[in-house]
Design an enzyme around this catalytic site. Sequence first.
Site, PDB file in Angstrom:
ATOM      1  N   PRO A  42      20.266  35.718  65.422  1.00 22.15           N
ATOM      2  CA  PRO A  42      20.607  34.587  64.806  1.00 22.15           C
ATOM      3  C   PRO A  42      22.229  34.504  64.810  1.00 22.15           C
ATOM      4  O   PRO A  42      22.703  35.600  64.745  1.00 22.15           O
ATOM      5  CB  PRO A  42      20.316  34.423  63.489  1.00 22.15           C
ATOM      6  CG  PRO A  42      19.078  35.401  63.487  1.00 22.15           C
ATOM      7  CD  PRO A  42      19.403  36.517  64.626  1.00 22.15           C
ATOM      8  N   GLY A  91      28.082  31.139  61.743  1.00 21.64           N
ATOM      9  CA  GLY A  91      29.573  30.757  62.276  1.00 21.64           C
ATOM     10  C   GLY A  91      30.460  31.703  62.776  1.00 21.64           C
ATOM     11  O   GLY A  91      31.484  31.595  63.157  1.00 21.64           O
ATOM     12  N   GLY A  92      29.688  32.644  62.848  1.00 24.36           N
ATOM     13  CA  GLY A  92      30.450  33.683  63.757  1.00 24.36           C
ATOM     14  C   GLY A  92      31.609  34.642  63.075  1.00 24.36           C
ATOM     15  O   GLY A  92      32.392  35.178  63.540  1.00 24.36           O
ATOM     16  N   ALA A 108      26.328  36.461  50.816  1.00 25.43           N
ATOM     17  CA  ALA A 108      27.853  36.136  50.304  1.00 25.43           C
ATOM     18  C   ALA A 108      28.347  35.734  49.073  1.00 25.43           C
ATOM     19  O   ALA A 108      27.529  35.553  48.176  1.00 25.43           O
ATOM     20  CB  ALA A 108      28.186  34.971  51.324  1.00 25.43           C
ATOM     21  N   GLY A 115      19.739  38.984  59.556  1.00 26.09           N
ATOM     22  CA  GLY A 115      19.446  38.570  60.579  1.00 26.09           C
ATOM     23  C   GLY A 115      18.150  39.279  61.374  1.00 26.09           C
ATOM     24  O   GLY A 115      17.984  39.449  62.655  1.00 26.09           O
ATOM     25  N   ARG A 127      46.934  37.895  61.241  1.00 26.53           N
ATOM     26  CA  ARG A 127      46.243  39.116  61.765  1.00 26.53           C
ATOM     27  C   ARG A 127      46.621  38.939  63.169  1.00 26.53           C
ATOM     28  O   ARG A 127      47.152  39.816  63.794  1.00 26.53           O
ATOM     29  CB  ARG A 127      45.032  39.466  61.733  1.00 26.53           C
ATOM     30  CG  ARG A 127      44.681  40.847  62.461  1.00 26.53           C
ATOM     31  CD  ARG A 127      43.027  41.200  61.974  1.00 26.53           C
ATOM     32  NE  ARG A 127      42.219  40.533  62.556  1.00 26.53           N
ATOM     33  CZ  ARG A 127      40.976  40.879  62.543  1.00 26.53           C
ATOM     34  NH1 ARG A 127      40.597  41.875  61.603  1.00 26.53           N
ATOM     35  NH2 ARG A 127      39.911  40.215  63.093  1.00 26.53           N
ATOM     36  N   TYR A 161      39.182  44.136  46.960  1.00 24.40           N
ATOM     37  CA  TYR A 161      39.543  44.214  48.503  1.00 24.40           C
ATOM     38  C   TYR A 161      40.683  45.316  48.764  1.00 24.40           C
ATOM     39  O   TYR A 161      41.906  45.043  48.165  1.00 24.40           O
ATOM     40  CB  TYR A 161      40.192  42.726  48.678  1.00 24.40           C
ATOM     41  CG  TYR A 161      39.224  41.814  49.367  1.00 24.40           C
ATOM     42  CD1 TYR A 161      38.425  41.204  48.668  1.00 24.40           C
ATOM     43  CD2 TYR A 161      39.292  41.655  50.866  1.00 24.40           C
ATOM     44  CE1 TYR A 161      37.559  40.309  49.570  1.00 24.40           C
ATOM     45  CE2 TYR A 161      38.693  40.884  51.375  1.00 24.40           C
ATOM     46  CZ  TYR A 161      37.684  40.035  50.894  1.00 24.40           C
ATOM     47  OH  TYR A 161      36.864  39.307  51.459  1.00 24.40           O
TER      48      TYR A 161
HETATM   49  C1  LIG Z   1      38.636  35.700  57.264  1.00 23.02           C
HETATM   50  C2  LIG Z   1      37.351  35.777  56.536  1.00 23.02           C
HETATM   51  C3  LIG Z   1      36.849  35.667  55.349  1.00 23.02           C
HETATM   52  C4  LIG Z   1      35.904  36.009  54.706  1.00 23.02           C
HETATM   53  N1  LIG Z   1      35.633  35.733  53.482  1.00 23.02           N
HETATM   54  C5  LIG Z   1      34.517  35.892  52.740  1.00 23.02           C
HETATM   55  C6  LIG Z   1      34.146  35.701  51.583  1.00 23.02           C
HETATM   56  O1  LIG Z   1      35.010  35.071  50.729  1.00 23.02           O
HETATM   57  N2  LIG Z   1      33.129  35.932  51.005  1.00 23.02           N
HETATM   58  C7  LIG Z   1      31.835  36.356  51.832  1.00 23.02           C
HETATM   59  O2  LIG Z   1      30.811  36.433  51.144  1.00 23.02           O
HETATM   60  N3  LIG Z   1      32.205  36.772  52.919  1.00 23.02           N
HETATM   61  C8  LIG Z   1      33.233  36.406  53.823  1.00 23.02           C
HETATM   62  N4  LIG Z   1      33.612  36.870  54.934  1.00 23.02           N
HETATM   63  C9  LIG Z   1      32.578  37.300  55.702  1.00 23.02           C
HETATM   64  C10 LIG Z   1      31.525  36.231  56.426  1.00 23.02           C
HETATM   65  O3  LIG Z   1      32.410  34.984  56.235  1.00 23.02           O
HETATM   66  C11 LIG Z   1      30.204  36.219  55.720  1.00 23.02           C
HETATM   67  O4  LIG Z   1      29.534  37.205  55.745  1.00 23.02           O
HETATM   68  C12 LIG Z   1      29.576  34.640  55.967  1.00 23.02           C
HETATM   69  O5  LIG Z   1      28.244  34.986  55.186  1.00 23.02           O
HETATM   70  C13 LIG Z   1      28.778  34.996  57.427  1.00 23.02           C
HETATM   71  O6  LIG Z   1      28.454  33.778  57.989  1.00 23.02           O
HETATM   72  P1  LIG Z   1      28.385  33.165  59.447  1.00 23.02           P
HETATM   73  O7  LIG Z   1      27.815  31.826  59.253  1.00 23.02           O
HETATM   74  O8  LIG Z   1      29.543  33.201  59.941  1.00 23.02           O
HETATM   75  O9  LIG Z   1      27.312  34.331  60.035  1.00 23.02           O
HETATM   76  P2  LIG Z   1      27.493  35.194  61.123  1.00 23.02           P
HETATM   77  O10 LIG Z   1      28.645  35.931  61.475  1.00 23.02           O
HETATM   78  O11 LIG Z   1      27.318  34.410  62.363  1.00 23.02           O
HETATM   79  O12 LIG Z   1      26.372  36.115  61.241  1.00 23.02           O
HETATM   80  C14 LIG Z   1      26.385  36.984  60.156  1.00 23.02           C
HETATM   81  C15 LIG Z   1      24.847  37.656  59.989  1.00 23.02           C
HETATM   82  O13 LIG Z   1      24.010  36.730  59.389  1.00 23.02           O
HETATM   83  C16 LIG Z   1      22.904  36.475  60.585  1.00 23.02           C
HETATM   84  N5  LIG Z   1      22.835  35.074  60.481  1.00 23.02           N
HETATM   85  C17 LIG Z   1      23.460  34.075  60.394  1.00 23.02           C
HETATM   86  N6  LIG Z   1      22.911  33.015  60.308  1.00 23.02           N
HETATM   87  C18 LIG Z   1      21.352  33.399  60.102  1.00 23.02           C
HETATM   88  C19 LIG Z   1      20.560  32.430  59.833  1.00 23.02           C
HETATM   89  N7  LIG Z   1      20.577  31.192  59.663  1.00 23.02           N
HETATM   90  N8  LIG Z   1      19.235  33.051  59.578  1.00 23.02           N
HETATM   91  C20 LIG Z   1      19.324  34.316  59.626  1.00 23.02           C
HETATM   92  N9  LIG Z   1      20.389  35.278  59.922  1.00 23.02           N
HETATM   93  C21 LIG Z   1      21.495  34.897  59.992  1.00 23.02           C
HETATM   94  C22 LIG Z   1      23.488  36.969  61.885  1.00 23.02           C
HETATM   95  O14 LIG Z   1      22.529  37.282  62.718  1.00 23.02           O
HETATM   96  C23 LIG Z   1      24.314  38.358  61.492  1.00 23.02           C
HETATM   97  O15 LIG Z   1      23.769  38.952  61.353  1.00 23.02           O
HETATM   98  C24 LIG Z   1      34.677  36.385  55.707  1.00 23.02           C
HETATM   99  C25 LIG Z   1      35.133  36.599  56.976  1.00 23.02           C
HETATM  100  C26 LIG Z   1      36.197  36.195  57.400  1.00 23.02           C
HETATM  101  C27 LIG Z   1      36.525  36.516  58.852  1.00 23.02           C
END
Ligand SMILES: Cc1cc2nc3c(=O)[nH]c(=O)nc-3n(C[C@H](O)[C@H](O)[C@H](O)COP(=O)(O)OP(=O)(O)OC[C@H]3O[C@@H](n4cnc5c(N)ncnc54)[C@H](O)[C@@H]3O)c2cc1C
Lengths: 634, 723
Positions: free
Chosen positions: A210, A213-214, A294, A345, A491, A554
Amino acid sequence: MASNSSGGGSSDRQGIAQQRLRIIAGHLRGPVDGDSTILAAECKAQGSNTDVSSEGKTVPRRRQEIMKWNGWGYSDSRFLFNKKGQAEFTGKRYRLSGMIIPGLKDWFEGTFGANLQHKTPPTPLLTNTAVPPATLNEAFVEEVKSTGIPFSHDAEDRVFRAHGHCLHEIFALREGKIGRVPDMVVWPSCHNDVVKIVQLACKHNVCLMPYGGGTSVSSALECPPEETRSIVSLDTSQMNRILWIDEKNLTAHVEAGIVGQDLERLLNESGYCTGHEPDSMEFSSLGGWVATRASGMKKNIYGNIEDLVVHIKMVTPQGVIEKSCQGPRMSTGPDIHHFIMGSEGTLGVVTEVTMKIRPMPEYQKYGSVVFPNFEQGVACLREVAKQRCAPASIRLMDNEQFKFGHALKPQVSSIFTSFLDGLKKFYITKFKGFDPNHLCVATLLFEGNREKVLQHEKQVYDIAAKFGGLAAGEDNGQRGYMLTFVIAYLRDLGMDYYVIGESFETSVPWDRVLDICRNVKARIIRECKDKGVQFPPLSTCRVTQTYDAGACVYFYFAFNYRGLSDPVHVYEQVEHAAREEILANGGSLSHHHGVGKLRKEWMRDTISNVGMGMLKSVKDYVDPNNIFGNRNLL
Amino acid sequence: MLSSSGVVVDEEEEEQEEEQRGLWCSGPFGLTVFVNADKMSSGAVYSHKDPMLKKRDDFEDILEERRTSSDLRYALRCYTPVLYKGVTPCKTSVLKSMVLQSDQLHYVINQVSKESGRAADDVREEASAILEEMAHSLQLSTVRFFAFMLSKVFKTLFRSICVNEEGIQRLQQAIQEHPVVLLPSHRSYMDFLLMSYILYTYDVALPVIAAGMDFMGMKFVGEMLRMSGAFFIRRSFGGDKLYWSVFSEYVKTMLKNGYAPVEFFLEGTRSRTSKSLTPKLGLLNIVMDPFLKGEVFDVNVVPVSISYERILEESLYARELLGVPKPKESTSGLFKARKVLSEDYGSIHVYFGQPVSVRSLAEGRVNRCQFNLVPRHIPRRPSEEIQSFVNDSAYRLVRAQEENMVLKPWVLLASLLLQNHHQNRAAGQKPGMALDELTTQAVWLRDVSRQYGAFLHWPDHTSPSEVVSSGLSLHRALVRVCEGRVQLAVEQGEQGGPGDPRSTVTPEEELLSQAVVVLSCASYRNQMLHVFVRPALLASAIHIASSNQKQEVFNSFSFLRNMFSSEFILCPGATVQDFEEACYLLVKTGVLQVTQQEVLVTERGHRTLAFLTSMLDPFLQGYQVVCRFLCEEDTETLTEKQFIPAVRKFIVNHLLAGRLRYAEVLSSDLQKNALAALQRLGAVRKIKGVEPGTLKVNRVMVNSLEDTLGGKLPTQKSVSARL
Ligand SMILES: Cc1cc2nc3c(=O)[nH]c(=O)nc-3n(C[C@H](O)[C@H](O)[C@H](O)COP(=O)(O)OP(=O)(O)OC[C@H]3O[C@@H](n4cnc5c(N)ncnc54)[C@H](O)[C@@H]3O)c2cc1C
């Protein structure tokens, strides 16, 4: 706008909505490029047509149309040093866009010993030849084709979904190095699409990963190099509708692929919000939040993701898992949501989530407090937590970060003063007796109705005063929050000039906060030196969340890698050591970033053998053939 | 300037470090940049590297300047030491209230109050009183007074006080980076005043020093010492929770905040024998705790080696060991020591060792997560892991002290003369040895001991005979030179010669007075024991082993090592390393050939081997006599208390009857160590008999241990590990 049953004139509502838009998406400016929006394919299986969302989804199927392939965020937004050597931020989307940041160069060169003459530009284009050819499972591809669900095995599409935003991932991309990438990408547009894809994957023994948002920062999206099956990235970005809003119960039922900014904007249009604002909310998705547990910056009012979800639907190889009702709390054995939240995931795809929503706050106010030193600041935060009067957000930055924040002040007047001089002058005149090399700042965000906000503000400032804190204005506060949205862009700038860095987090009991901050920062400096880093690193921290029993901390860490042959390896060793130090100081493995593959080695010690066994047995039951084979967590 | 000669210096490494440092220092915002941190690896504590390659600093005589400039000006000079991270010194009253308000003490006070039914306020009062009794009250004026007085005293007593300035610089640096613990060796009452004197001289932060309560018997002196930085702890407070809590919190508060370096003696008490004592772990545990619990990033421990060319308490110690009761430490007693002032005590060498980072010591050894689940202020018994870590660290630190002890040529002479004394006795030859013979042997031993890594101060530009005679003349109380022969000054007892008509000296008294000289000499010989102890154990093992088989030799080595582990500093659990180190040294110096299977003595190795075995022989014999005593005497009702007088009597008889040649076996230190060894091995058990502390002797076992020591029984497999 859909149902609007509650009182209050609609113009009022709109006014609030607009203000709200300005604030949370305050960094957004100008219309989003209309062409880049792809209409969500009609999901035939979707019976009811209660989709309350309007136009304007952010994330297209082809992410490359608006986003960088080898860095953070939108292609049009980035920091650079212009011909005059001044830092500037491009584009039109953010507050900072188009502005000159005079102090950044001094700070950057001074802090890292970097030099604008020494550049390390990235490989400009993704060359398809660098991408390993796709191993396709033909039978699977055929059957997917027959469902009509869009898919692709274009190299760019695959590379985009092969990584998150860990330093080593971005660094490799900049060098044009591509490892194992998914062999194919599919874009389901609704729950039923996902059910079909999962069934087919099971049938043909294909590995599914899955992708939301990456924005993962735990190597969760990295393809296991040892995986021999065809890897299919299941991109949820097109499952991005709000299916209904229930104003009686204040809940919304949302598809899991929606990204934070769209969710908030769309809810705002109806006068609501979730209040869930992780720093990555521009790009991270609801499903991703659930999958990683999150945390949003305003959790003090709205709660973390586990407090916000009421109902989750997830498709697994064994079928769909969900609860039969939406009762606010249940005593029905261990909460099955807790197997889903944080599953990263490995068990299935979260497709739909019912979430709590709140009426949009009437009033918001930023604030900041300067403390003579970090110790006093922490003591103040602790007291605020004790009195349970934390504002929507309260964050405490250490001295280095405070300076960093200052360096990011955009140009107001054209008179150029050196960064440090300005800083000293300002603080000596304004905060007498505060040592600019020790003071630190807390940034605050209050939310609610105006009267209560002002009351609340006073209460917090009174507590701060007991710890020597002096109010330092709304501007400083707001700039602090802005920083979190641009830090990932920064960065990339660093990486143009030999500077690499990353942030990582932990949670820790109150009595350990100061110790862990001091020790981890010192450990980073020590390790850098031991590993041959030629310049002192930036090693700084902030307390970003308060709880009854502890806080979230952090760490930011960056260094100039000139003279190192394998900077990423050095970086990883230092981060590893820092994590060991965190654990040795009573910190957790992660407060919200998750484990992924980056922190797997510490899982057993963290949750005990039995704990591991429990999680393993769930995995074995739900996904015996390891279809969800991203190998995170366990 | 004296220089440590014969030492190979690895300079290249140093330079590279220098280069890197440059960049790090250029950080902006006064970013603290560490120099030296890399030097504080655990490797620096004690390395198994070739001892010959050990690098040591040069010395500077601090009395030189005192002899040429005003002591008063010196005592009144500006003193502005740099403290840890620039903290300002803390008033005693503030410190006390920090301790009393600490979470730990708060917790214990409540606990004690609950358990005893006393009011919490009452217990708090008691805690406060304990703190009053304990706390230092360092005052610069007192320090200045001492600076003045001691300048005068030192100049009359000593020729020089030599300090390695590089060590001082390292210490300065260490103090700024992390809390510092100073661990000097302890051979004299002088030690801690001397330490503070030196630190004052170099403008280094003055330490607070843990001192035993016995000083408090001398009201005035006690208070003076308190004002110069001493704090006082009761000798035993076993189960007293409150006391322990006040004490540990007090030490930790000073340490954590970096108010002052904390100084204490790892050996717990002055060594009367000049051998290092088995380290005491209580305070070391306390000072490591803040690091282990993450309250500080690191703690730097600095071993300090203080070597006296002639020990002030020389004959006092010998008497004590012989059971002439020790005069209570009273003020008047100290003043009687004025007679001491008229004598020449040669020079003192003080070597500040490499700071040892507790963090590096603990790296990979201690899982600090063990403190995650209980609030850190709740006192808990250290886990086994921590205990063994602290114990090992303590041994390493004592070895680090030993390594940098400066040996004077006299130490070699004392060893040679003692061996000669006993051999001649046995052979019934003319007493003593010819001066030139002694000189030749001393030169031989000088070369050997350097090969074994001794930190020997042998002036290379002086002729050997001059070196020898100057050594002899400083110690004329212990040796006589007549008709070109040198011998121990044992023939005329101290209470007047045989010519004295009124002398009614009994043979026993005569023996004891000779023993005073022998024990004094032995204490100098003991100074070099640490250099030779492993090779000597191997030499003796070869001697008692039934064959040349390597495994057999190892078994014997292991047996002896086990037997003598209270006698010498032998790190627990390091049998194999010690064996390898001993083999390495003896092979390298051409004494042995060690093959896969066998250990063979070379042709030219016999001399060294003989020297080494004779060095240990008094101990081997001594332990055997103690065994014999336990087997032969009626020990049915023997208590621990009665043991020393009884065994002493037994030994006196043996000596008088000529069945034993080593008067040094009369040392109660040896007797106690032997008993401790037998208890450790389970041959003697302490039981609650009629009297508390009754000793239950397993005669069969004691007998067989005796025979094994004598080489009459092969080493049993059970007591030895596999090589
Ligand atoms: C600049 C920056 C700031 C950030 N700040 C925060 C913050 O304030 N708080 C925070 O909690 N995190 C933060 N993060 C981390 C990240 O954003 C979180 O972990 C976020 O929840 C990931 O969501 P995503 O949709 O990008 O998931 P992805 O990066 O696409 O995937 C993350 C994981 O979740 C799984 N996944 C994604 N979607 C699904 C789905 N629908 N069903 C099952 N599994 C799934 C994927 O397989 C993967 O293992 C930050 C990251 C960055 C780069």
